[in-house]
Write an enzyme that holds these catalytic residues in place. Structure first.
Site, PDB file in Angstrom:
ATOM      1  N   LEU A 263       0.868  -1.070   0.002  1.00  0.00           N
ATOM      2  CA  LEU A 263      -0.068   0.011  -0.173  1.00  0.00           C
ATOM      3  C   LEU A 263       0.908   1.190  -0.080  1.00  0.00           C
ATOM      4  CD1 LEU A 263      -2.918  -0.711   2.450  1.00  0.00           C
ATOM      5  CD2 LEU A 263      -3.269  -0.452   0.080  1.00  0.00           C
ATOM      6  N   ASP A 264       0.581   2.177  -0.941  1.00  0.00           N
ATOM      7  CA  ASP A 264       1.583   3.521  -0.946  1.00  0.00           C
ATOM      8  C   ASP A 264       1.446   4.241   0.217  1.00  0.00           C
ATOM      9  OD1 ASP A 264       1.540   2.940  -3.593  1.00  0.00           O
ATOM     10  OD2 ASP A 264      -0.151   4.071  -4.175  1.00  0.00           O
ATOM     11  N   TYR A 265       2.612   4.825   0.555  1.00  0.00           N
ATOM     12  CA  TYR A 265       2.768   5.851   1.773  1.00  0.00           C
ATOM     13  C   TYR A 265       1.527   6.502   2.140  1.00  0.00           C
ATOM     14  CZ  TYR A 265       5.218   9.352   4.594  1.00  0.00           C
ATOM     15  OH  TYR A 265       5.594  10.060   5.587  1.00  0.00           O
TER      16      TYR A 265
END
Length: 279
Positions: free
Chosen positions: A103-105
């Site tokens: 999952l992206d930042y």
């Protein structure tokens, strides 16, 4: 005797594909010697295997976590920039667990973590088509033809996306809240899809991975999967072959892909998503 990347995957270090990259990067030692060839055959009962100077434990108890990831955390276990890592949220778990996918930042929501490399590999492999559901708040109100393009598949720099289930949940002060379901896992895929139709993402939350959801799990906390949930995940992935009626193999612009041709959508369950806090 087994290939080194398979041993790492079984130990939950990473998927087999990513384990090959870890080996090639010189992060693995066998009996004190750095090994960079992924196909190296080892005896996991006799050889001493280390990853990042940490010895690989044999027959470690398998654990399965469901984490509600906040924004502001990287999914990688190491970060040269010194940012907060998801591993910081599960420090009290004695086993060394790894994220299933990424999952992206700036993305929050459901992230599975485990030391079961085989299950992690199956859940992230496109042939199994594990469905992920996202709530996506975007700038502006997309026209129907733009939502249709997302549903049918849209061209990105790395090729066409597979068909997705897309639903307009609500309109929010001139912006829109979408529910998007995909069975792929490309890097920043949802964000890139929305940018491609001219409506950048304002907020992105993964709400489901297949049948699993965030009910009862507060942001920044986790729970262990039940034995029933673990069995259900394994039954969905073990020994499954792609359904030829639903999966078409293809090569587009040199990129091999699997895409679904079944565009049927399931009805939403529970209360309206637009009523969730924060949207």
């Amino acid at each position: 005797m087994e290939r080194l990347q398979k041993v790492l995957a079984k130990a939950g270090i990473a998927s087999r594909r990513h384990s090959e990259k870890i080996i090639a990067a010189g992060r693995v030692k066998v009996n004190g010697q750095v090994v960079t060839k992924p196909g190296t055959v080892v005896n996991c009962e006799q050889d001493i295997i280390e990853v990042d100077n940490q010895r690989l434990l044999r027959s470690e108890e398998k654990v399965y976590l469901l984490l509600n990831k906040p924004t502001g955390y990287v999914t990688t276990l190491r970060d040269p920039q010194g940012r907060k890592k998801i591993i910081d949220l599960v420090r009290e778990v004695p086993q060394r667990v790894y994220p299933v996918g990424r999952l992206d930042y700036d993305t929050e929501g459901l992230l599975l973590m485990t030391n079961d490399g085989d299950l992690a590999h199956a859940l992230t492999h496109p042939r199994y088509g594990v469905e992920k559901t996202y709530l996506v708040k975007i700038f502006g109100l997309p026209k129907p033809h733009k939502l249709k393009s997302l549903r049918q598949g849209i061209r990105l720099e790395d090729g066409m996306t597979a068909p997705a289930q897309v639903k307009l949940v609500s309109r929010l002060n001139g912006n829109a809240l979408l529910e998007i379901k995909i069975r792929e896992g490309r890097k920043r895929q949802i964000r890139r899809m929305c940018e491609a139709i001219g409506h950048p993402v304002m907020r992105l939350t993964r709400t489901h991975v297949d049948f699993l959801d965030l009910e009862g799990v507060k942001l920044g906390t986790y729970r262990f999967l039940t034995s029933e949930e673990i069995d259900r995940l394994k039954k969905k992935t073990e020994g499954i072959k792609p359904d030829k009626k639903k999966v078409r193999m293809g090569v587009k612009n040199g990129i091999r892909r699997e895409e679904r041709t079944d565009r049927s959508a399931n009805k939403m369950r529970g209360k309206k998503i637009s009523e969730r806090k924060g949207y």
